[in-house]
Design a protein around this motif. Sequence first.
Motif, short mmCIF file in Angstrom:
data_model
loop_
_atom_site.label_atom_id
_atom_site.label_comp_id
_atom_site.label_asym_id
_atom_site.label_seq_id
_atom_site.Cartn_x
_atom_site.Cartn_y
_atom_site.Cartn_z
N LEU A 4 48.22 -33.32 -48.83
CA LEU A 4 49.26 -32.30 -48.73
C LEU A 4 50.63 -32.98 -48.76
O LEU A 4 50.86 -33.95 -48.04
CB LEU A 4 49.12 -31.51 -47.43
N GLU A 6 54.67 -31.93 -48.33
CA GLU A 6 55.63 -30.88 -47.98
C GLU A 6 57.00 -31.21 -48.52
O GLU A 6 57.36 -32.37 -48.71
CB GLU A 6 55.72 -30.72 -46.47
N CYS A 22 54.35 -26.58 -49.72
CA CYS A 22 53.27 -27.52 -49.42
C CYS A 22 52.33 -27.53 -50.61
O CYS A 22 51.66 -26.53 -50.88
CB CYS A 22 52.54 -27.10 -48.16
N MET A 34 45.22 -22.17 -45.24
CA MET A 34 46.34 -23.09 -45.11
C MET A 34 47.34 -22.51 -44.13
O MET A 34 47.45 -21.29 -43.99
CB MET A 34 46.98 -23.37 -46.46
N TRP A 36 51.12 -23.32 -41.59
CA TRP A 36 52.27 -24.10 -41.16
C TRP A 36 52.27 -24.14 -39.64
O TRP A 36 52.13 -23.11 -38.98
CB TRP A 36 53.57 -23.48 -41.66
N ARG A 71 51.25 -17.89 -51.16
CA ARG A 71 50.59 -18.99 -51.86
C ARG A 71 50.55 -18.71 -53.36
O ARG A 71 50.51 -17.56 -53.79
CB ARG A 71 49.18 -19.22 -51.33
N CYS A 95 52.27 -28.90 -42.67
CA CYS A 95 51.31 -28.09 -43.42
C CYS A 95 49.90 -28.53 -43.05
O CYS A 95 49.64 -29.72 -42.86
CB CYS A 95 51.57 -28.28 -44.91
N TYR A 97 45.64 -27.87 -44.01
CA TYR A 97 44.55 -27.31 -44.82
C TYR A 97 43.30 -27.32 -43.96
O TYR A 97 42.97 -28.35 -43.35
CB TYR A 97 44.35 -28.17 -46.07
#
Length: 115
Positions: A4, A6, A22, A34, A36, A71, A95, A97
């Motif tokens: 990832l 950012e 991201c 995903m 934040w 997204r 970020c 995942y």
Amino acid sequence: QVRLVESGGGLVQPGGSLRLSCAASGLISSDHAMAWYRQASGKQRELVASITSGGITNYADSVKGRFTISRHNTKNTVYLQMDSLKPEDTAVYSCNYHKVGYDSWGQGTQVTVSS
């Protein structure tokens, strides 16, 4: 593995806006979420907003109505549009995942809201 990256942090005045991005690369599952997170100095990390691969979103009460997570699936990129920023939004934003049994984190980006 998922990597990832950012971008988009910076210094903004109260009431201003910023958009964080991201970008994810690697073996991205069709079933994942995903999110934040942010961590202010001296405080615990907290969830700001999340979005599933199906587009279901969730927000912390403190940012509802001000922040929007979205997204772009073909670009594997998640955005956080932050409007009406307040000094208390100052933090390092990271970020995340997530899929079952696996998490990956970005390096974080500083957001400072100050006049």
